[in-house]
Design an enzyme around this catalytic site. Structure first.
Site, PDB file in Angstrom:
ATOM      1  N   LEU A 175     -10.806 -49.002  21.290  1.00  0.00           N
ATOM      2  CA  LEU A 175     -10.067 -50.047  20.584  1.00  0.00           C
ATOM      3  C   LEU A 175      -8.562 -49.793  20.514  1.00  0.00           C
ATOM      4  CD1 LEU A 175      -9.943 -52.598  18.798  1.00  0.00           C
ATOM      5  CD2 LEU A 175     -10.491 -51.122  16.828  1.00  0.00           C
TER       6      LEU A 175
ATOM      7  N   LYS B  92     -25.418 -37.378  24.550  1.00  0.00           N
ATOM      8  CA  LYS B  92     -24.997 -36.485  23.467  1.00  0.00           C
ATOM      9  C   LYS B  92     -26.222 -35.941  22.721  1.00  0.00           C
ATOM     10  CE  LYS B  92     -20.614 -36.645  24.221  1.00  0.00           C
ATOM     11  NZ  LYS B  92     -19.933 -35.457  24.807  1.00  0.00           N
TER      12      LYS B  92
ATOM     13  N   SER C 218     -20.961 -36.413  19.181  1.00  0.00           N
ATOM     14  CA  SER C 218     -20.520 -37.742  18.750  1.00  0.00           C
ATOM     15  C   SER C 218     -21.395 -38.273  17.639  1.00  0.00           C
ATOM     16  CB  SER C 218     -20.575 -38.690  19.952  1.00  0.00           C
ATOM     17  OG  SER C 218     -20.424 -40.030  19.548  1.00  0.00           O
TER      18      SER C 218
ATOM     19  N   TYR D  42     -24.653 -43.274  26.943  1.00  0.00           N
ATOM     20  CA  TYR D  42     -23.677 -42.303  26.462  1.00  0.00           C
ATOM     21  C   TYR D  42     -24.206 -41.568  25.232  1.00  0.00           C
ATOM     22  CZ  TYR D  42     -19.802 -40.475  23.733  1.00  0.00           C
ATOM     23  OH  TYR D  42     -19.017 -39.659  22.961  1.00  0.00           O
TER      24      TYR D  42
END
Length: 337
Positions: A200, A154, A125, A150
């Site tokens: 979103l 990664k 990410s 999070y």
């Protein structure tokens, strides 16, 4: 060639399975259905006319992982999507993220390490960059302190892979995604979050269809053109095709290092309000939204420099923001009809 896709019934995983099958690969999916549905298999079959092998299992169970690789002993290529992926949720429940995102990675790598040669693609990410100092972000940008658990998983995941590859016959590619959106143009598969969406675009489409009363925009006081956060929104089909290109690179021994890293984005940043306005344009719907306070873990801006992926992988994002939002809206209308 048989390829294991962990989290293969999820949003990005399912689209990647489609593109792999379209290219002639045999796919074995692992998924625990925690944020996906078995019905996605029907969507994959509807698009490709092929039903992939599916193993329902939780990769946090080490014995199950060992048994899987004994059963599928001819598998030495893995695309690893299986992970929890919401920034806000990770802030609220960090241990869930460390268990699910780190332990599962370790267990899969332990099995691949036993093989004479293995290929591994990691679903990373752009969050590993934190708030990058310069835009657009290149792969050489410094890794900042993670803004969320999070993002930290990664970063840690990339470090684990780099350490393991150094002492094993595994070759790996780390794909740092920006913000995946959209759905397959057939509307047979798309993003289907369980519960309240953390991202979103599904929140936008659910608000557009009337499932949600209004959309919350987290902050309008960022140093951007309209005060809202800037992100790089990439169509999920383009993202899926990047995985196929990366896997072919590994299988054809075209990788230049044992671990390679590529940004996967469009190279264009859009604000939250620009995304809302574009959705209203492609859907013909007026979207109710309200400005609320900033969300912990969010950064101001992130969009990719994709030159390396364009040149080395021979891959380029082809779809526009309008394409992504239109396909997401088509998918939302289909699943609610």
């Amino acid at each position: 060639m048989k390829i294991v896709v962990t989290g293969g019934l999820g949003f990005i995983g399912s689209h990647t399975v489609v593109e792999l099958q379209n290219e002639g690969f045999e796919v074995v999916i692992i998924d625990n259905l925690s944020n996906s549905s078995r019905e996605v298999l029907e969507g994959i079959e509807a698009i490709t006319s092929i039903v992939p092998i599916f193993e329902e299992m939780d990769l946090r169970d080490k014995q199950s992982v060992q048994q899987f690789f004994k059963k599928h002993s001819d598998v030495s290529a893995v695309i690893h999507f299986a992970a929890s992926k919401a920034v806000g949720e990770s802030v609220e429940d960090p241990l869930l993220y460390y268990e699910n995102n780190i332990n599962t990675l370790v267990y899969v790598l332990q099995e691949l390490q036993k093989k004479p040669a293995s290929q591994f693609i990691f679903s990373s990410s752009c969050t590993v960059y934190g708030q990058a100092e310069k835009m657009p972000i290149t792969e050489n940008a410094s890794i900042q302190i993670a803004m969320s658990p999070y993002g930290n998983t990664k970063q840690i995941g990339e470090e684990i892979i780099t350490d393991v590859v150094r002492v094993s016959n595994i070759n790996a590619i780390l794909l740092r995604y920006f913000n995946p959106i959209g759905a397959h143009p057939t509307a047979h598969i798309g993003e289907l979050p369980i519960g309240v969406p953390q991202n979103l675009v599904p929140f936008i489409t659910q608000t557009g269809i009337g499932m949600r009363q209004e959309l919350a925009v987290y902050g309008d006081d960022y140093p951007t053109s309209d005060g809202t956060c800037v992100r790089d929104y990439i169509h999920v089909v383009d993202l899926a095709k990047a995985h196929v290109a990366a896997m072919k690179r590994l299988l054809q021994n075209k990788n230049k290092e044992k671990v390679e890293t590529f940004n996967v984005g469009t190279g264009t940043g859009s604000t939250v309000l620009e995304v809302i306005n574009t959705f209203e344009k492609v859907s013909g719907k007026k979207l109710p939204y309200k400005i609320v306070g900033r969300r912990e873990g969010d950064i101001t801006s992130a969009y990719a420099n994709t030159d390396k992926a364009n040149e080395e992988l021979g891959w380029k994002a082809l779809s526009t923001l309008e394409d992504g939002l239109a396909s997401a809206w088509k998918w939302e209308q289909k699943i609610r009809s």
